[in-house]
Design a protein around this motif. Structure first.
Motif, PDB file in Angstrom:
ATOM      1  N   THR A 172       0.754  -1.010   0.121  1.00 34.68           N
ATOM      2  CA  THR A 172       0.107   0.039  -0.517  1.00 34.68           C
ATOM      3  C   THR A 172       1.455   0.832  -0.193  1.00 34.68           C
ATOM      4  OG1 THR A 172       0.037  -0.078   2.263  1.00 34.68           O
ATOM      5  CG2 THR A 172      -1.590  -1.203   1.603  1.00 34.68           C
ATOM      6  N   GLY A 173       1.972   1.590   0.682  1.00 33.10           N
ATOM      7  CA  GLY A 173       2.921   2.446   0.631  1.00 33.10           C
ATOM      8  C   GLY A 173       2.647   3.389   1.441  1.00 33.10           C
ATOM      9  N   GLY A 846      -3.415  -0.657   6.136  1.00 29.07           N
ATOM     10  CA  GLY A 846      -3.580  -1.566   4.503  1.00 29.07           C
ATOM     11  C   GLY A 846      -3.873  -3.000   4.227  1.00 29.07           C
ATOM     12  N   ALA A 847      -3.283  -3.346   3.163  1.00 34.18           N
ATOM     13  CA  ALA A 847      -3.470  -4.747   3.247  1.00 34.18           C
ATOM     14  C   ALA A 847      -1.587  -5.356   3.709  1.00 34.18           C
ATOM     15  CB  ALA A 847      -3.511  -5.604   2.309  1.00 34.18           C
ATOM     16  N   ASP A 848      -0.796  -4.273   3.909  1.00 31.84           N
ATOM     17  CA  ASP A 848       0.996  -4.684   3.806  1.00 31.84           C
ATOM     18  C   ASP A 848       0.868  -4.785   5.472  1.00 31.84           C
ATOM     19  OD1 ASP A 848       1.004  -2.532   4.587  1.00 31.84           O
ATOM     20  OD2 ASP A 848       2.280  -1.772   3.519  1.00 31.84           O
ATOM     21  N   GLY A 849      -0.413  -4.468   6.423  1.00 34.16           N
ATOM     22  CA  GLY A 849      -0.297  -3.977   7.783  1.00 34.16           C
ATOM     23  C   GLY A 849       0.803  -3.556   8.162  1.00 34.16           C
ATOM     24  N   LYS A 850       1.313  -2.174   7.399  1.00 38.40           N
ATOM     25  CA  LYS A 850       2.304  -1.853   7.937  1.00 38.40           C
ATOM     26  C   LYS A 850       2.225  -0.179   7.954  1.00 38.40           C
ATOM     27  CE  LYS A 850       6.567  -4.446   5.677  1.00 38.40           C
ATOM     28  NZ  LYS A 850       7.077  -3.859   4.638  1.00 38.40           N
ATOM     29  N   ALA A 851       0.875  -0.026   8.798  1.00 43.40           N
ATOM     30  CA  ALA A 851       0.551   1.873   8.830  1.00 43.40           C
ATOM     31  C   ALA A 851       1.982   2.341   9.578  1.00 43.40           C
ATOM     32  CB  ALA A 851      -1.092   1.518   9.588  1.00 43.40           C
ATOM     33  N   ALA A 852       2.654   3.237   9.618  1.00 50.49           N
ATOM     34  CA  ALA A 852       3.598   3.497  10.047  1.00 50.49           C
ATOM     35  C   ALA A 852       3.707   4.902  10.243  1.00 50.49           C
ATOM     36  CB  ALA A 852       4.937   3.329   9.737  1.00 50.49           C
ATOM     37  N   THR A 853       4.703   5.487  11.381  1.00 52.80           N
ATOM     38  CA  THR A 853       4.408   7.102  11.116  1.00 52.80           C
ATOM     39  C   THR A 853       6.339   7.082  11.865  1.00 52.80           C
ATOM     40  OG1 THR A 853       4.847   9.418  11.074  1.00 52.80           O
ATOM     41  CG2 THR A 853       4.619   7.919  13.811  1.00 52.80           C
ATOM     42  N   VAL A 854       7.217   8.178  10.776  1.00 51.29           N
ATOM     43  CA  VAL A 854       8.455   8.911  11.236  1.00 51.29           C
ATOM     44  C   VAL A 854       8.194   9.443  13.026  1.00 51.29           C
ATOM     45  CG1 VAL A 854      10.408   9.545  10.814  1.00 51.29           C
ATOM     46  CG2 VAL A 854       9.354   8.425   9.272  1.00 51.29           C
TER      47      VAL A 854
END
Length: 855
Positions: A172-173, A846-854
């Protein structure tokens, strides 16, 4: 010849033609659509995950699937050459490369090699004393959430050349885009290139990238080996859950001894399925004595970094290239004669150095086959079928505590295929930080490997220790009342930075969505302070009157235990802010019962970030660390207990054992009681904790030489009961018979078996699964934690032990005010459990399970 052709050419044509995603595709209807080469690059597996049933498994990453070192390295280096062609020589010469831990650390490094003279850095989960973070990010739904950026050169990101970001797949990016957004705010540049082995975004995700680049005012381009999408039939999540549950319930295969009698029948193999947990995924029980591997002296060049954790320059690369043939020769000499199939196994973030060693060993042409892979923290279902990507799984305890504390780790496809073919020798490569007793213990990685190969070699690379970048600034003395907090100045000194003039509060729902989606860490903002109604305040006063003597007994008991077992003149250090009223009371008991003037300080600890290192530095400069006793109010599932233990491994001399008033989670050995009873200070927020907010940790507010921050709510002085609370409890110290009761309770504790069972953690994991939450961080056990959920988070429901009495009156009132159902249940090991609403998790990742933030 393009880069994918290069990879395929290295792999050869003698491999099985069965697609390693066919098993999942047949059962779930999942398919890959797009480039015809996708099945060559990817297989499919299953995992227990509420967001995505399937897992894309790369055949050229060198993580889950042992692969040719040449194929793995060329996949990254070829992408690097394509990035160089995209940028042109001038921009390529100014580029820097950032890879993502743990999966893409080696891939990113290979991309940097292919790009040319590009310096390289990868994110890390290992905090290193003396190295300031220039940022970091959260993967809230990863198996280890916190990533740090720890370049030895603080100016790593300050140039204006292109930034190349490398991950294994682009689904998802969200992770990459959030990273770019935060870094751009501090280190703006005109051009970004995202690199991945496969680009599996949807049309909506592609549109999001275009809109993002336009808002940013910068070019954001993408380079990948192949492009496509994953087709998912309706109901795939439920089908996946059923399928995983079915295979997890299969009985384990019988044990086998490599090459010896009593082995498995043809086609069966240890570790091929997920059996009962008592047998650890169907593997043989650990041996009674640890495996003794053959150590290989690599003669790693002095001062050469072991990887890109702190940066890897072109000069470092030149030194490594020169040393690789000699190091590979030493490994080759240590391998037994007759070994045909050799696996070089890296460990978690340590991927690049083992990959290059494996490639050099492969180049020597002394063995029929050399393969490379690494261990991982990601649990995946193994199925022994040629059409499934993960054929076997070895499970072992973590041996690299500084990365993420205790837990299981995994090595996949090491045990051979269903026909019994395995590796004649395995070369395990670790850095010196991970060369711990746990690595060598029965059931540890080396012992597990010994059950599947005749020969285990161990190569240890020295962990690189960066030079201290800047001499530490002198630290300020603790803040004290009345200038900061409403406590008496002698009661507590706050090792915090005063952020009272900052606006840090956010609406509860908005804050919850940001936390659960990965858009923010919970310590980056503050909840709006709850202002209790008169009815609620009356409940608090009633609870205090009813429990004051019980609290006094627990305070006396835990303090006497500390004096007897820890130090006759302890330095109390409470974990702000729930632990601070307890620390004040313990100080007052020591003075009342023994005439001791015990120092007491309050420090910040943040889940996923650890305890404030500058506060520890101040304490070490002013007190003997051996006398420091860390104090908290109560335990829930034990997350903070673990956080404290992990952090203090980097600060020798401090005792990681936490002292608490109540230990319903059975997590500690020093406590006043293990009953889950109402500690009235849990009913309120700052107004019972010296008018101090929760602690705040945000890079734009807290510098490398600052304490963690907090606010002093002077405006709430009219509602403050902080002194009244401790005065009320301390007044009961003089009650007739209390000293005798304390003495009796302390003696009983001294004679009792207080070994932590972590029963609370087990209960939370069970509740998380039973209620479909699948995230232990959203389950808050105990009356204190439940109260916090109702005051500061978005509660979903409250589980109450059937028949629980007045201790839960305030919980029921808060639940009624917020429209939260209270469900009475049997067999609850706590008086109550608060469940945070998981709706934000479902809608914001999202589908990649990688919701993230710096950060």
């Amino acid at each position: 010849m393009n880069d994918v052709d290069d990879v395929n050419d290295v792999k050869g044509t003698d491999e099985a033609v069965i697609w390693s995603g066919q098993w999942v595709a047949d059962r779930l209807g999942v398919g890959l659509e797009g480039d015809a080469r996708l099945p060559e690059l990817l297989g499919l597996a299953l995992r227990r995950n509420p967001k995505r049933a399937h897992l894309l498994v790369s055949n050229v990453l060198g993580k889950h699937v042992p692969a040719s070192p040449a194929a793995v390295y060329e996949a990254g280096a070829g992408l690097g050459r394509r990035v160089r062609a995209l940028l042109g020589d001038a921009d390529a010469a100014r580029a820097v490369v950032l890879g993502y831990a743990e999966t893409a650390t080696g891939l990113g490094h290979a991309v940097a090699d292919g790009l040319g003279l590009a310096p390289y850095l990868h994110s890390t989960r290992r905090a290193v004393p003396g190295v300031a973070s220039v940022g970091g990010f959260e993967e809230e739904h990863s198996h280890a959430t916190s990533h740090l950026l720890l370049p030895e050169d603080p100016a790593f990101f300050t140039g204006d050349g292109p930034l190349v970001l490398v991950d294994d797949e682009f689904s998802t990016g969200r992770t990459v885009l959030n990273t770019i957004a935060a870094l751009h705010a501090r280190f703006p540049r005109e051009r970004y290139v995202v690199v991945a082995l496969v680009d599996m975004r949807s049309d909506a995700d592609r549109a999001r990238l275009a809109e993002f680049a336009e808002r940013l005012g910068a070019r954001v381009e993408l380079v990948a080996l192949a492009t496509g999408t994953v087709s998912l039939p309706e109901g795939v999540l439920e089908l996946g859950r059923v399928l995983v549950a079915r295979h997890e319930g299969e009985a384990p295969a019988p044990p086998r001894t490599p090459g010896g009698p009593g082995g498995l029948p043809p086609g069966k193999r240890e570790g091929a399925g997920l059996g009962p947990v008592s047998r650890r995924d169907g593997e043989r029980p650990p041996s009674t004595s640890p495996a003794v591997p053959t150590r290989v002296g690599l003669r790693w060049p002095a001062g050469l970094p072991d990887g890109g954790r702190h940066g890897f320059t072109p000069a470092h690369r030149a030194r490594l290239e020169a040393a690789l043939p000699g190091m590979a020769a030493r490994i080759g000499e240590a391998l037994p004669q007759g070994a045909r199939r050799v696996l070089v196994l890296g460990t978690e973030e340590l991927m690049y150095a083992p990959l290059r060693l494996a490639r050099a060993l492969e180049n020597a042409d002394a063995f029929e086959e050399v393969r490379f892979s690494t261990t991982t923290r990601s649990p995946v279902l193994p199925v022994d079928d040629p059409g499934y990507a993960i054929r076997s799984r070895l499970t072992f305890p973590a041996h690299d505590a500084p990365t993420d504390g205790p837990g299981d780790r995994y090595a996949y496809n090491v045990a051979g295929d269903g026909a019994g073919a395995g590796f004649d020798a395995v070369v395990a490569v670790v850095d010196s930080t991970a060369d711990t007793p746990a690595l060598h213990a029965p059931g540890g990685l080396l012992d597990r490997l010994a059950g599947h190969t005749r020969h285990v070699l161990l190569a240890v690379i020295p962990s690189y220790v960066p030079r201290r970048q800047v001499p530490p600034m002198p630290l300020p003395d603790p803040l004290r009342g009345p200038a900061f907090s409403s406590y008496e100045p002698e009661d507590v000194g706050w090792l915090l930075r005063d952020l009272s003039d900052m606006r840090l509060e956010a609406p509860t729902e908005e804050r919850e969505e940001a936390i659960q989606s990965g858009g923010a860490h919970y310590a980056e903002s503050l909840p709006v302070e709850y202002q209790p109604s008169e009815h609620y305040q009356a409940l608090y006063r009633s609870a205090l009157d009813a429990s004051a003597r019980r609290i006094a007994l627990a305070v006396g008991t835990v303090t006497e235990t500390v004096l007897a077992e820890r130090s006759p003149r302890p330095v109390l250090v409470s974990l702000a802010r729930a632990g601070t009223p307890v620390g004040v009371l313990m100080r007052r008991w020591a003075r009342h019962a023994h005439g001791l003037d015990v120092p007491h300080y309050a420090v910040s600890i943040v889940r996923g970030k650890g305890i404030d290192p500058n506060a520890l530095r101040w304490l070490a400069e002013h007190h003997d660390p051996a006398d420091v006793v860390f104090v908290d109010g109560w335990t829930g599932k034990g997350a903070i207990t673990r956080e404290l233990a992990v952090t203090l491994e980097d600060f020798p001399g401090f005792d990681p054992r936490l002292a608490v008033l109540a230990d319903p989670g059975h997590c500690v050995t020093t406590y006043g009681t293990r009953d889950d009873f109402l500690v009235p200070s849990a009913c309120l927020n700052s107004t019972v904790s010296g008018l101090i907010s929760r602690t705040v940790l945000r890079d734009d507010l807290v510098g490398p030489d600052d304490y963690h921050g907090a606010k002093f709510y002077r405006e709430l002085a009219g509602a403050d009961v902080s002194r009244a609370f401790v005065d009320t409890v301390a007044a009961r110290f003089a009650d007739p018979g209390l000293h005798d009761d304390v003495t009796r309770a302390a003696k009983e504790l001294a004679a009792a078996d207080r070994t932590p069972t972590w029963a609370g953690w087990a209960a939370v994991e069970r509740i998380s699964e039973e209620y479909g939450i699948h995230d232990v961080n959203l389950v808050k056990p105990g009356v204190g934690e439940t109260t916090r959920v109702l005051l500061r988070r978005v509660p979903w429901k409250v589980l109450a032990a059937r028949g629980a009495g007045a201790d839960l009156d305030h919980v029921r009132l808060l639940a009624e005010q917020r429209g939260v159902p209270v469900e009475e249940v049997d067999g609850l090991p706590y008086s109550c459990v608060g469940l945070i609403h998981p709706r934000y998790t479902r809608c914001a990742t999202g589908a990649d399970g990688k919701a993230a933030t710096v950060r």
